[in-house]
Enzyme design. Structure first.
Site, PDB file in Angstrom:
ATOM      1  N   GLY A   1     -11.714 -13.785 -13.641  1.00  0.00           N
ATOM      2  CA  GLY A   1     -12.454 -13.089 -12.598  1.00  0.00           C
ATOM      3  C   GLY A   1     -13.819 -12.638 -13.093  1.00  0.00           C
ATOM      4  O   GLY A   1     -14.150 -12.772 -14.278  1.00  0.00           O
TER       5      GLY A   1
ATOM      6  N   LYS B   1      -4.407   0.876  -6.240  1.00  0.00           N
ATOM      7  CA  LYS B   1      -5.169   1.317  -7.409  1.00  0.00           C
ATOM      8  C   LYS B   1      -4.806   2.750  -7.798  1.00  0.00           C
ATOM      9  O   LYS B   1      -4.697   3.078  -8.982  1.00  0.00           O
ATOM     10  CB  LYS B   1      -6.678   1.198  -7.133  1.00  0.00           C
ATOM     11  CG  LYS B   1      -7.181  -0.235  -7.186  1.00  0.00           C
ATOM     12  CD  LYS B   1      -7.020  -0.811  -8.591  1.00  0.00           C
ATOM     13  CE  LYS B   1      -7.647  -2.168  -8.761  1.00  0.00           C
ATOM     14  NZ  LYS B   1      -7.467  -2.705 -10.122  1.00  0.00           N
TER      15      LYS B   1
ATOM     16  N   GLY C   1     -13.204  -9.615 -15.645  1.00  0.00           N
ATOM     17  CA  GLY C   1     -12.577 -10.105 -16.869  1.00  0.00           C
ATOM     18  C   GLY C   1     -13.485 -11.019 -17.660  1.00  0.00           C
ATOM     19  O   GLY C   1     -13.537 -10.956 -18.892  1.00  0.00           O
TER      20      GLY C   1
ATOM     21  N   TYR D   1      -5.488  -1.536  -0.646  1.00  0.00           N
ATOM     22  CA  TYR D   1      -6.016  -1.772  -1.995  1.00  0.00           C
ATOM     23  C   TYR D   1      -6.181  -0.447  -2.730  1.00  0.00           C
ATOM     24  O   TYR D   1      -5.800  -0.324  -3.905  1.00  0.00           O
ATOM     25  CB  TYR D   1      -7.357  -2.503  -1.884  1.00  0.00           C
ATOM     26  CG  TYR D   1      -8.027  -2.808  -3.203  1.00  0.00           C
ATOM     27  CD1 TYR D   1      -7.473  -3.740  -4.080  1.00  0.00           C
ATOM     28  CD2 TYR D   1      -9.218  -2.190  -3.571  1.00  0.00           C
ATOM     29  CE1 TYR D   1      -8.086  -4.045  -5.284  1.00  0.00           C
ATOM     30  CE2 TYR D   1      -9.837  -2.488  -4.777  1.00  0.00           C
ATOM     31  CZ  TYR D   1      -9.270  -3.412  -5.628  1.00  0.00           C
ATOM     32  OH  TYR D   1      -9.869  -3.698  -6.827  1.00  0.00           O
TER      33      TYR D   1
ATOM     34  N   LEU E   1      -8.534  -0.566 -14.882  1.00  0.00           N
ATOM     35  CA  LEU E   1      -9.758  -0.520 -14.098  1.00  0.00           C
ATOM     36  C   LEU E   1      -9.425  -0.309 -12.625  1.00  0.00           C
ATOM     37  O   LEU E   1      -8.753  -1.140 -12.012  1.00  0.00           O
ATOM     38  CB  LEU E   1     -10.572  -1.808 -14.272  1.00  0.00           C
ATOM     39  CG  LEU E   1     -11.334  -1.930 -15.590  1.00  0.00           C
ATOM     40  CD1 LEU E   1     -10.428  -2.426 -16.705  1.00  0.00           C
ATOM     41  CD2 LEU E   1     -12.523  -2.861 -15.443  1.00  0.00           C
ATOM     42  N   GLY E   2      -9.880   0.805 -12.107  1.00  0.00           N
ATOM     43  CA  GLY E   2      -9.665   1.110 -10.700  1.00  0.00           C
ATOM     44  C   GLY E   2     -10.815   0.598  -9.852  1.00  0.00           C
ATOM     45  O   GLY E   2     -11.444  -0.401 -10.160  1.00  0.00           O
ATOM     46  N   SER E   3     -11.098   1.320  -8.786  1.00  0.00           N
ATOM     47  CA  SER E   3     -12.180   0.947  -7.873  1.00  0.00           C
ATOM     48  C   SER E   3     -12.633   2.206  -7.166  1.00  0.00           C
ATOM     49  O   SER E   3     -11.828   3.107  -6.904  1.00  0.00           O
ATOM     50  CB  SER E   3     -11.670  -0.067  -6.848  1.00  0.00           C
ATOM     51  OG  SER E   3     -12.519  -0.097  -5.727  1.00  0.00           O
ATOM     52  N   SER E   4     -13.908   2.257  -6.821  1.00  0.00           N
ATOM     53  CA  SER E   4     -14.425   3.481  -6.190  1.00  0.00           C
ATOM     54  C   SER E   4     -13.817   3.717  -4.811  1.00  0.00           C
ATOM     55  O   SER E   4     -13.947   4.810  -4.255  1.00  0.00           O
ATOM     56  CB  SER E   4     -15.952   3.436  -6.098  1.00  0.00           C
ATOM     57  OG  SER E   4     -16.376   2.270  -5.423  1.00  0.00           O
ATOM     58  N   CYS E   5     -13.115   2.730  -4.258  1.00  0.00           N
ATOM     59  CA  CYS E   5     -12.484   2.949  -2.939  1.00  0.00           C
ATOM     60  C   CYS E   5     -11.270   3.876  -3.037  1.00  0.00           C
ATOM     61  O   CYS E   5     -10.700   4.246  -2.015  1.00  0.00           O
ATOM     62  CB  CYS E   5     -12.075   1.626  -2.314  1.00  0.00           C
ATOM     63  SG  CYS E   5     -10.715   0.801  -3.144  1.00  0.00           S
TER      64      CYS E   5
ATOM     65  N   HIS F   1     -17.606 -10.037  -1.545  1.00  0.00           N
ATOM     66  CA  HIS F   1     -18.250  -8.730  -1.502  1.00  0.00           C
ATOM     67  C   HIS F   1     -19.685  -8.880  -1.015  1.00  0.00           C
ATOM     68  O   HIS F   1     -20.236  -9.979  -0.972  1.00  0.00           O
ATOM     69  CB  HIS F   1     -18.241  -8.096  -2.903  1.00  0.00           C
ATOM     70  CG  HIS F   1     -16.908  -7.552  -3.300  1.00  0.00           C
ATOM     71  ND1 HIS F   1     -16.103  -8.183  -4.221  1.00  0.00           N
ATOM     72  CD2 HIS F   1     -16.243  -6.445  -2.911  1.00  0.00           C
ATOM     73  CE1 HIS F   1     -14.986  -7.480  -4.372  1.00  0.00           C
ATOM     74  NE2 HIS F   1     -15.048  -6.428  -3.601  1.00  0.00           N
TER      75      HIS F   1
END
Length: 317
Positions: free
Chosen positions: A19, A145, A22, A141, A110-114, A184
Protein backbone atom coordinates in the site's frame (compact mmCIF):
# COMPACT_ATOMS: atom_id res chain seq x y z
CA UNK A 1 7.35 9.14 27.44
CA UNK A 2 10.71 9.18 25.67
CA UNK A 3 12.51 5.89 25.19
CA UNK A 4 15.35 4.53 23.10
CA UNK A 5 14.61 1.57 20.86
CA UNK A 6 17.24 0.45 18.37
CA UNK A 7 15.85 -0.83 15.07
CA UNK A 8 19.23 -1.85 13.62
CA UNK A 9 19.49 -5.58 13.00
CA UNK A 10 15.86 -6.26 14.00
CA UNK A 11 13.43 -8.40 12.00
CA UNK A 12 10.85 -5.80 11.04
CA UNK A 13 7.44 -6.70 9.57
CA UNK A 14 5.62 -4.02 7.59
CA UNK A 15 2.03 -5.21 7.28
CA UNK A 16 0.52 -3.71 4.15
CA UNK A 17 3.85 -3.13 2.39
CA UNK A 18 2.21 -2.90 -1.04
CA UNK A 19 0.00 0.00 0.00
CA UNK A 20 0.93 3.68 -0.11
CA UNK A 21 1.74 3.85 3.62
CA UNK A 22 3.51 0.49 3.82
CA UNK A 23 5.54 1.28 0.71
CA UNK A 24 6.75 4.53 2.24
CA UNK A 25 7.70 2.69 5.45
CA UNK A 26 9.70 0.15 3.42
CA UNK A 27 11.55 2.99 1.65
CA UNK A 28 12.32 4.71 4.95
CA UNK A 29 13.40 1.53 6.77
CA UNK A 30 16.03 0.88 4.08
CA UNK A 31 18.15 3.48 5.93
CA UNK A 32 17.84 1.73 9.32
CA UNK A 33 19.80 -1.49 8.78
CA UNK A 34 16.82 -3.73 9.54
CA UNK A 35 15.98 -7.21 8.28
CA UNK A 36 12.72 -6.44 6.49
CA UNK A 37 10.04 -9.13 6.34
CA UNK A 38 6.85 -8.78 4.32
CA UNK A 39 3.91 -10.98 3.43
CA UNK A 40 1.94 -10.48 0.23
CA UNK A 41 -1.82 -11.05 0.13
CA UNK A 42 -1.29 -14.30 -1.77
CA UNK A 43 1.02 -15.53 1.03
CA UNK A 44 -1.11 -14.49 4.00
CA UNK A 45 -4.67 -13.16 4.09
CA UNK A 46 -4.41 -10.88 7.11
CA UNK A 47 -8.14 -11.35 7.77
CA UNK A 48 -7.57 -15.10 8.26
CA UNK A 49 -6.70 -15.70 11.90
CA UNK A 50 -5.21 -19.18 11.41
CA UNK A 51 -3.06 -18.02 8.49
CA UNK A 52 -1.79 -14.98 10.42
CA UNK A 53 -0.98 -17.01 13.54
CA UNK A 54 0.90 -19.63 11.51
CA UNK A 55 2.89 -16.96 9.66
CA UNK A 56 3.86 -15.13 12.88
CA UNK A 57 4.92 -18.39 14.55
CA UNK A 58 7.25 -19.05 11.63
CA UNK A 59 8.53 -15.53 10.80
CA UNK A 60 8.79 -14.29 14.42
CA UNK A 61 9.08 -10.55 13.64
CA UNK A 62 10.58 -8.49 16.45
CA UNK A 63 9.04 -5.20 15.30
CA UNK A 64 5.65 -4.70 13.62
CA UNK A 65 4.35 -1.68 11.72
CA UNK A 66 0.61 -2.35 11.34
CA UNK A 67 -0.11 -0.33 8.20
CA UNK A 68 -2.41 -2.87 6.52
CA UNK A 69 -6.01 -1.73 6.11
CA UNK A 70 -8.88 -1.61 3.68
CA UNK A 71 -8.96 2.08 2.76
CA UNK A 72 -10.73 4.45 0.39
CA UNK A 73 -12.40 7.81 -0.02
CA UNK A 74 -15.89 8.97 0.98
CA UNK A 75 -17.71 6.91 -1.67
CA UNK A 76 -15.82 3.69 -0.88
CA UNK A 77 -16.32 4.13 2.86
CA UNK A 78 -20.02 4.82 2.50
CA UNK A 79 -20.68 2.05 -0.06
CA UNK A 80 -18.55 -0.83 1.23
CA UNK A 81 -19.54 -0.39 4.87
CA UNK A 82 -19.52 -4.10 5.78
CA UNK A 83 -16.08 -4.73 4.23
CA UNK A 84 -14.63 -1.65 5.91
CA UNK A 85 -15.65 -2.70 9.41
CA UNK A 86 -15.09 -6.47 9.04
CA UNK A 87 -11.76 -6.40 7.19
CA UNK A 88 -10.20 -3.73 9.38
CA UNK A 89 -11.28 -5.22 12.72
CA UNK A 90 -10.07 -8.66 11.59
CA UNK A 91 -6.68 -7.32 10.48
CA UNK A 92 -6.15 -5.40 13.72
CA UNK A 93 -7.18 -8.20 16.08
CA UNK A 94 -5.23 -10.89 14.24
CA UNK A 95 -1.97 -8.96 14.00
CA UNK A 96 -2.00 -7.39 17.46
CA UNK A 97 -2.73 -10.69 19.19
CA UNK A 98 -0.23 -12.62 17.03
CA UNK A 99 2.45 -10.01 17.83
CA UNK A 100 1.80 -10.47 21.55
CA UNK A 101 1.71 -14.28 21.46
CA UNK A 102 4.93 -14.49 19.42
CA UNK A 103 6.90 -12.06 21.55
CA UNK A 104 7.21 -9.03 19.26
CA UNK A 105 9.32 -6.41 21.05
CA UNK A 106 7.42 -3.43 19.66
CA UNK A 107 4.32 -2.74 17.56
CA UNK A 108 2.96 0.45 16.01
CA UNK A 109 -0.70 0.63 15.03
CA UNK A 110 -1.57 3.25 12.43
CA UNK A 111 -5.01 4.74 12.86
CA UNK A 112 -6.73 7.47 10.88
CA UNK A 113 -7.91 10.96 11.69
CA UNK A 114 -11.51 9.83 11.02
CA UNK A 115 -11.46 8.28 14.53
CA UNK A 116 -12.18 11.76 15.90
CA UNK A 117 -15.74 13.04 16.35
CA UNK A 118 -17.24 14.82 13.33
CA UNK A 119 -17.64 18.10 15.22
CA UNK A 120 -14.69 17.84 17.63
CA UNK A 121 -12.90 21.08 18.49
CA UNK A 122 -10.17 22.02 16.02
CA UNK A 123 -7.33 21.32 15.85
CA UNK A 124 -8.04 17.71 16.78
CA UNK A 125 -6.33 16.71 20.01
CA UNK A 126 -5.52 13.10 20.78
CA UNK A 127 -7.82 13.13 23.82
CA UNK A 128 -10.91 14.05 21.75
CA UNK A 129 -11.41 10.45 20.60
CA UNK A 130 -14.77 9.03 21.80
CA UNK A 131 -16.08 12.44 22.93
CA UNK A 132 -18.82 12.70 20.29
CA UNK A 133 -20.51 11.12 17.24
CA UNK A 134 -18.41 10.15 14.22
CA UNK A 135 -18.80 11.29 10.61
CA UNK A 136 -21.55 8.89 9.34
CA UNK A 137 -19.99 8.25 5.91
CA UNK A 138 -16.87 6.59 7.33
CA UNK A 139 -18.15 5.39 10.70
CA UNK A 140 -17.52 1.64 10.01
CA UNK A 141 -13.85 2.34 9.20
CA UNK A 142 -13.48 4.67 12.17
CA UNK A 143 -15.02 2.11 14.57
CA UNK A 144 -12.60 -0.55 13.31
CA UNK A 145 -9.64 1.78 13.84
CA UNK A 146 -10.85 2.75 17.33
CA UNK A 147 -11.11 -0.98 18.14
CA UNK A 148 -7.47 -1.42 17.09
CA UNK A 149 -6.36 1.55 19.18
CA UNK A 150 -8.18 0.23 22.25
CA UNK A 151 -6.72 -3.23 21.70
CA UNK A 152 -3.20 -1.78 21.64
CA UNK A 153 -3.98 0.10 24.89
CA UNK A 154 -5.36 -3.08 26.48
CA UNK A 155 -2.34 -5.23 25.61
CA UNK A 156 -0.09 -2.45 26.86
CA UNK A 157 -1.90 -2.13 30.20
CA UNK A 158 -2.53 -5.84 30.83
CA UNK A 159 0.68 -7.38 29.48
CA UNK A 160 3.12 -4.46 29.50
CA UNK A 161 3.49 -4.82 25.74
CA UNK A 162 5.47 -2.03 24.07
CA UNK A 163 2.66 -1.34 21.60
CA UNK A 164 1.96 2.26 20.49
CA UNK A 165 -0.70 4.11 18.46
CA UNK A 166 -0.19 6.84 15.89
CA UNK A 167 -2.77 8.88 13.97
CA UNK A 168 -1.69 10.06 10.52
CA UNK A 169 -3.63 12.83 8.79
CA UNK A 170 -4.71 12.68 5.11
CA UNK A 171 -1.80 11.18 3.17
CA UNK A 172 -0.76 11.34 -0.47
CA UNK A 173 2.20 10.37 -2.61
CA UNK A 174 3.72 7.39 -4.46
CA UNK A 175 1.62 4.21 -4.41
CA UNK A 176 -1.75 5.94 -4.03
CA UNK A 177 -4.96 4.43 -5.41
CA UNK A 178 -6.19 6.31 -8.50
CA UNK A 179 -9.55 4.52 -8.86
CA UNK A 180 -12.08 7.01 -10.33
CA UNK A 181 -14.73 6.23 -7.69
CA UNK A 182 -12.94 4.80 -4.66
CA UNK A 183 -9.79 6.91 -4.38
CA UNK A 184 -8.96 9.60 -1.83
CA UNK A 185 -9.28 13.25 -2.78
CA UNK A 186 -5.61 13.85 -3.69
CA UNK A 187 -5.29 10.91 -6.08
CA UNK A 188 -8.76 11.58 -7.50
CA UNK A 189 -7.90 15.20 -8.29
CA UNK A 190 -4.49 14.36 -9.78
CA UNK A 191 -6.14 11.86 -12.12
CA UNK A 192 -9.04 14.12 -13.07
CA UNK A 193 -6.89 17.19 -13.76
CA UNK A 194 -4.44 15.08 -15.78
CA UNK A 195 -7.24 13.57 -17.89
CA UNK A 196 -8.81 17.02 -18.34
CA UNK A 197 -5.46 18.40 -19.50
CA UNK A 198 -5.07 15.59 -22.06
CA UNK A 199 -8.64 16.10 -23.30
CA UNK A 200 -8.28 19.90 -23.33
CA UNK A 201 -11.46 20.01 -21.22
CA UNK A 202 -12.63 23.56 -20.41
CA UNK A 203 -13.68 22.70 -16.83
CA UNK A 204 -13.05 20.21 -14.05
CA UNK A 205 -15.85 19.85 -11.49
CA UNK A 206 -14.67 19.02 -7.97
CA UNK A 207 -17.00 17.12 -5.64
CA UNK A 208 -18.65 19.12 -2.86
CA UNK A 209 -18.68 22.83 -2.17
CA UNK A 210 -14.90 23.31 -1.94
CA UNK A 211 -15.22 24.85 1.53
CA UNK A 212 -14.15 21.96 3.81
CA UNK A 213 -10.61 22.31 5.12
CA UNK A 214 -8.17 19.43 5.01
CA UNK A 215 -4.62 18.77 6.14
CA UNK A 216 -2.37 16.82 3.77
CA UNK A 217 0.91 15.08 4.59
CA UNK A 218 3.36 13.65 2.05
CA UNK A 219 3.54 9.91 2.75
CA UNK A 220 7.35 9.77 2.99
CA UNK A 221 7.21 12.42 5.73
CA UNK A 222 4.70 10.22 7.55
CA UNK A 223 7.03 7.22 7.28
CA UNK A 224 9.88 9.28 8.70
CA UNK A 225 7.68 10.31 11.65
CA UNK A 226 6.71 6.66 12.25
CA UNK A 227 10.33 5.50 12.34
CA UNK A 228 11.22 8.43 14.64
CA UNK A 229 8.42 7.48 17.06
CA UNK A 230 9.20 3.76 16.91
CA UNK A 231 12.74 4.57 18.06
CA UNK A 232 11.95 7.29 20.61
CA UNK A 233 8.39 6.93 21.95
CA UNK A 234 6.79 4.47 24.35
CA UNK A 235 3.53 5.39 26.06
CA UNK A 236 -0.20 4.61 26.06
CA UNK A 237 -1.25 7.94 24.54
CA UNK A 238 -1.93 8.36 20.83
CA UNK A 239 0.36 10.58 18.78
CA UNK A 240 -1.06 12.58 15.88
CA UNK A 241 1.11 12.75 12.74
CA UNK A 242 0.48 15.72 10.48
CA UNK A 243 1.70 19.13 9.36
CA UNK A 244 -0.44 21.25 11.69
CA UNK A 245 -1.65 23.28 8.68
CA UNK A 246 -4.78 22.92 6.55
CA UNK A 247 -6.21 24.28 3.29
CA UNK A 248 -9.68 24.49 1.71
CA UNK A 249 -10.50 21.85 -0.89
CA UNK A 250 -10.97 24.70 -3.39
CA UNK A 251 -7.46 26.07 -2.79
CA UNK A 252 -6.06 22.56 -2.73
CA UNK A 253 -7.65 21.85 -6.13
CA UNK A 254 -5.82 24.92 -7.49
CA UNK A 255 -2.49 23.59 -6.15
CA UNK A 256 -3.10 20.23 -7.88
CA UNK A 257 -4.20 21.90 -11.14
CA UNK A 258 -1.01 23.98 -11.14
CA UNK A 259 1.21 20.92 -10.49
CA UNK A 260 -0.49 18.97 -13.29
CA UNK A 261 -0.46 21.96 -15.66
CA UNK A 262 -4.23 22.14 -16.15
CA UNK A 263 -5.31 25.67 -17.10
CA UNK A 264 -9.09 25.36 -17.45
CA UNK A 265 -11.83 26.37 -15.01
CA UNK A 266 -12.45 24.65 -11.67
CA UNK A 267 -16.10 24.20 -10.69
CA UNK A 268 -17.81 22.56 -7.70
CA UNK A 269 -20.70 20.10 -7.35
CA UNK A 270 -22.54 20.80 -4.07
CA UNK A 271 -24.77 17.73 -4.62
CA UNK A 272 -21.75 15.56 -3.76
CA UNK A 273 -20.94 14.99 -0.06
CA UNK A 274 -18.45 17.30 1.66
CA UNK A 275 -17.69 15.01 4.60
CA UNK A 276 -16.35 16.56 7.79
CA UNK A 277 -16.21 20.39 7.65
CA UNK A 278 -12.65 20.51 8.95
CA UNK A 279 -9.98 17.99 9.93
CA UNK A 280 -6.80 19.53 11.28
CA UNK A 281 -4.63 17.61 13.73
CA UNK A 282 -3.04 19.15 16.79
CA UNK A 283 0.58 18.07 16.31
CA UNK A 284 2.02 19.70 19.44
CA UNK A 285 2.70 16.30 21.06
CA UNK A 286 4.64 15.18 17.98
CA UNK A 287 6.60 18.45 17.90
CA UNK A 288 7.56 18.00 21.56
CA UNK A 289 8.82 14.53 20.65
CA UNK A 290 11.19 16.13 18.16
CA UNK A 291 9.62 15.74 14.72
CA UNK A 292 8.16 18.16 12.14
CA UNK A 293 7.11 17.68 8.51
CA UNK A 294 9.58 18.99 5.92
CA UNK A 295 7.86 18.56 2.52
CA UNK A 296 5.82 21.56 1.35
CA UNK A 297 2.41 20.92 -0.24
CA UNK A 298 3.59 22.26 -3.62
CA UNK A 299 6.69 20.04 -3.62
CA UNK A 300 4.75 17.03 -2.40
CA UNK A 301 2.01 17.36 -5.03
CA UNK A 302 4.63 17.77 -7.78
CA UNK A 303 6.29 14.54 -6.59
CA UNK A 304 2.92 12.80 -6.33
CA UNK A 305 2.08 13.79 -9.92
CA UNK A 306 5.41 12.42 -11.16
CA UNK A 307 4.66 9.18 -9.28
CA UNK A 308 1.17 9.04 -10.86
CA UNK A 309 2.65 9.35 -14.35
CA UNK A 310 5.23 6.67 -13.61
CA UNK A 311 2.82 4.25 -11.93
CA UNK A 312 0.14 4.57 -14.62
CA UNK A 313 2.64 4.59 -17.51
CA UNK A 314 1.46 7.94 -18.84
CA UNK A 315 3.23 10.92 -20.34
CA UNK A 316 2.84 14.39 -18.82
CA UNK A 317 1.69 15.68 -22.27
Amino acid sequence: MASSFDLAGKRVFVAGHRGMVGGALVRRLAREGVELVTASRSEVDLRDQAAVFAWFASAKPQVVFLAAAKVGGIVANNTLRAEFIYDNIAIATNLIHASHVNGAEKLMFLGSSCIYPKLAAQPLREDSMLTGPLEPTNEPYAIAKIAGIKMVEAYRSQYGADFINVMPTNLYGPGDNYHPEYSHVVAALIRRFHEAKLADAPEVVVWGTGTPRREFLYVDDMADACVHLMKTYSDHELVNIGTGEDITIADFARVVAAAVGYQGRIGFDPSRPDGTPRKLLDVSRLAKLGWRATTSLEDGIARAYRAFLQETGQAAA
